[in-house]
Design a protein around this motif. Structure first.
Motif, short mmCIF file in Angstrom:
data_model
loop_
_atom_site.label_atom_id
_atom_site.label_comp_id
_atom_site.label_asym_id
_atom_site.label_seq_id
_atom_site.Cartn_x
_atom_site.Cartn_y
_atom_site.Cartn_z
N ALA A 10 5.44 -2.59 11.34
CA ALA A 10 4.70 -3.73 10.81
C ALA A 10 3.52 -4.06 11.71
O ALA A 10 3.46 -3.61 12.87
CB ALA A 10 5.62 -4.95 10.68
N THR A 12 0.68 -7.41 12.67
CA THR A 12 0.38 -8.84 12.58
C THR A 12 -0.97 -9.09 13.24
O THR A 12 -1.31 -8.44 14.22
CB THR A 12 1.47 -9.66 13.28
N GLY A 45 0.64 -11.08 8.41
CA GLY A 45 1.14 -9.76 8.80
C GLY A 45 2.23 -9.30 7.88
O GLY A 45 2.72 -10.04 7.02
N GLY A 46 2.63 -8.05 8.04
CA GLY A 46 3.69 -7.50 7.22
C GLY A 46 3.89 -6.02 7.50
O GLY A 46 3.28 -5.45 8.41
N ASP A 49 2.56 -0.03 4.70
CA ASP A 49 2.77 0.60 3.40
C ASP A 49 2.48 2.10 3.49
O ASP A 49 1.69 2.53 4.33
CB ASP A 49 1.83 -0.01 2.36
N ASP A 52 -1.18 3.24 3.79
CA ASP A 52 -2.03 2.81 4.90
C ASP A 52 -2.50 3.99 5.75
O ASP A 52 -3.57 3.93 6.37
CB ASP A 52 -1.28 1.80 5.78
N ALA A 83 -2.83 -1.35 8.20
CA ALA A 83 -1.83 -2.33 7.76
C ALA A 83 -2.21 -3.74 8.19
O ALA A 83 -2.07 -4.70 7.43
CB ALA A 83 -0.46 -1.95 8.31
N ARG A 86 -5.17 -4.90 6.03
CA ARG A 86 -4.72 -5.14 4.65
C ARG A 86 -3.89 -6.40 4.54
O ARG A 86 -4.08 -7.22 3.62
CB ARG A 86 -3.92 -3.93 4.15
N GLU A 87 -2.96 -6.59 5.46
CA GLU A 87 -2.11 -7.79 5.41
C GLU A 87 -2.93 -9.06 5.62
O GLU A 87 -2.68 -10.08 4.97
CB GLU A 87 -0.99 -7.69 6.46
N GLU A 90 -4.64 -9.61 2.24
CA GLU A 90 -3.73 -10.03 1.17
C GLU A 90 -3.23 -11.46 1.38
O GLU A 90 -3.13 -12.23 0.42
CB GLU A 90 -2.54 -9.07 1.09
N GLU A 91 -2.91 -11.82 2.60
CA GLU A 91 -2.28 -13.11 2.85
C GLU A 91 -3.25 -14.25 3.09
O GLU A 91 -2.87 -15.41 2.93
CB GLU A 91 -1.31 -13.00 4.03
N GLU A 165 1.51 -15.13 -0.82
CA GLU A 165 2.55 -14.78 0.16
C GLU A 165 2.72 -15.85 1.23
O GLU A 165 3.82 -16.09 1.72
CB GLU A 165 2.22 -13.43 0.80
#
Length: 224
Positions: A10, A12, A45-46, A49, A52, A83, A86-87, A90-91, A165
């Motif tokens: 993951a 963050t 964060g997350g 995928d 990625d 990642a 992207r996170e 997205e968030e 999210e």
């Protein structure tokens, strides 16, 4: 005996605003029905995928960060950076990228590409690593990055492109952040970053937390 919970990679991002003056950090609240850290205030964060690893990342990641992110059986540094970017997008709806046309963006990056940007690693710094202890419903090997809010491509107060999210997205003054309902490891990461501000360069040694939260072990993931 319950089956072991797999540890997922993951990333963050700790976005710091006005690090030289009155620093604040971008955070949001997880849903109260979430399986992992319900209701907690966290950094965006997350998990990594599968796609990625296929994303071309512009900009230059610091050589020390790249070395610390590298190793046998670890995702390539570019995968973790993708990642993280992207996170964050997205968030929070915030873009870390440079101006460019991206006509062939994968499906999960098309909204990002529609802003007229490609992902860019410039300004991201790898500062912290933590592995969720056993006994939790989900476990992550999380790499924490910092970045100055000056690197964001758009308005840092515009969260209109964020998914649902995280809720209550806001810039929390660093002096008040510990009053929020933070997970323990978020408190630790925040303290590590706050202790070095306004310096956002790679730390001399990378803090690496693992084991049980009640009996945290700290080690240097890699020395310079």
């Amino acid at each position: 005996m319950s089956p072991s919970v797999p540890i997922r990679d993951a990333a963050t991002v700790i976005v710091v605003r006005d690090p030289d003056d009155t620093p604040s950090v971008l955070m949001g609240q997880r849903g109260k029905s979430a399986v992992f850290l319900p209701g907690k205030v966290v950094f965006p964060g997350g998990r990594v995928d599968p796609g990625d690893g296929r994303i071309a990342i512009g900009g230059r990641l610091d050589d020390r960060c790249k070395a610390r992110l590298s190793g046998p059986d670890l995702p390539p540094p570019g995968t973790l950076v993708a990642a993280a970017i992207r996170e964050l997008w997205e968030e929070t709806g915030q873009v870390l990228g440079h101006r460019a046309v991206w006509d062939d963006a994968p499906a999960d990056w098309r909204r990002f590409a529609a802003t007229g940007h490609r992902p860019d690693a410039a300004g991201l710094t790898y500062v912290f690593r933590a592995i969720t202890p056993p006994g939790r419903p989900r476990r992550f090997d999380a790499r924490f990055f910092t970045v100055n809010a000056d690197r964001l491509a758009g308005d840092p107060d515009d969260f209109s492109h964020a998914t649902d999210e995280l809720s209550h997205l806001r810039w929390i003054p660093l002096s008040q952040a510990r009053q929020a309902d933070l997970p323990f490891i978020t408190q630790v990461a925040l303290a590590e970053v706050a202790g070095r501000l306004p310096d956002l360069s790679p730390p001399p040694r990378l803090p690496f937390f693992h084991g049980h939260m009640e009996d945290i072990a700290i080690a240097d993931a890699r020395r310079d």
